[in-house]
Design a protein around this motif. Structure first.
Motif: not given
Length: 104
Positions: A8-24
């Motif tokens: 998810i972090a890689e995808f967010a970075e590669e696609s130009g999204h700012d990752l605000a949080g991860i819910f697990v």
């Protein structure tokens, strides 16, 4: 689980999204629900939904739409989440996307 977070972090970075949080689900403190995957999934879903609405997130990234399956039919749950939150749900392997803030 760590691989999903990384993806998810890689995808967010590669696609130009700012990752605000991860819910697990495993990060939840509600020990009494540990034995019920559906209850844990529902709690994680609710916490994510509240955060998305509160922070006015426009895009939510999931490793797969199947991560919504503990709550019901994945495509239906995706639609319910999108209507309730106003955010678009995409998967980490989505071919098309629009940059912007994201939460997962």
């Amino acid at each position: 689980m760590n691989r999903n977070k990384e993806r998810i972090a890689e995808f967010a970075e590669e696609s130009g999204h700012d990752l605000a949080g991860i819910f697990v689900e495993e990060d939840l403190p509600e020990q009494r629900y540990r034995n019920s995957r559906n209850a844990v999934g529902a709690i994680a879903f609710e916490r994510m939904l509240r955060a998305v609405i509160r922070d006015e997130v426009r895009v939510v990234i999931l490793p797969s739409v199947l991560h919504l399956a503990v709550l019901g039919a994945p495509v239906q749950m995706k639609s319910i989440f999108e209507r309730a939150s106003g955010a678009r749900v995409i998967t980490a392997h989505a071919a098309s996307y629009a940059p912007g803030p994201a939460a997962s």
